[in-house]
Design a protein around this motif. Structure first.
Motif, mmCIF file in Angstrom:
data_model
loop_
_atom_site.group_PDB
_atom_site.id
_atom_site.type_symbol
_atom_site.label_atom_id
_atom_site.label_comp_id
_atom_site.label_asym_id
_atom_site.label_seq_id
_atom_site.Cartn_x
_atom_site.Cartn_y
_atom_site.Cartn_z
ATOM 1 N N VAL A 3 22.101 19.629 -8.955
ATOM 2 C CA VAL A 3 21.334 19.189 -10.111
ATOM 3 C C VAL A 3 22.318 18.788 -11.203
ATOM 4 N N ASN A 4 22.138 17.622 -11.762
ATOM 5 C CA ASN A 4 22.943 17.168 -12.888
ATOM 6 C C ASN A 4 22.040 17.029 -14.094
ATOM 7 N N ARG A 5 22.606 17.330 -15.251
ATOM 8 C CA ARG A 5 21.815 17.241 -16.471
ATOM 9 C C ARG A 5 22.731 16.920 -17.648
ATOM 10 N N TRP A 27 17.327 26.664 -20.866
ATOM 11 C CA TRP A 27 17.792 25.289 -20.715
ATOM 12 C C TRP A 27 18.412 24.960 -19.364
ATOM 13 N N PRO A 30 16.067 22.764 -14.147
ATOM 14 C CA PRO A 30 15.618 21.383 -14.336
ATOM 15 C C PRO A 30 14.181 21.342 -14.867
ATOM 16 N N GLU A 31 13.803 20.234 -15.420
ATOM 17 C CA GLU A 31 12.458 20.072 -15.960
ATOM 18 C C GLU A 31 11.406 20.397 -14.899
#
Length: 50
Positions: A3-5, A27, A30-31
């Protein structure tokens, strides 16, 4: 799973979030996901031993 954010906050705010388990649980996922921190150790290098 990878996962990248991108987090558009000042570095100090992100650093502080890494030191607080409740902040991290808000935070980091992920969404659409949620998280709960059961154990948290911010000792320098503690994550290297796991």
């Amino acid at each position: 799973m990878t996962v990248n954010r991108v987090i558009e906050l000042p570095p100090k705010r992100i650093y502080d979030a890494f030191l607080g388990p409740n902040e991290l649980a808000i935070w980091l996922p992920p969404e659409g996901f949620s998280d709960e921190v059961h154990e948290f150790d911010v000792t320098d290098g503690s994550w290297l031993t796991e």
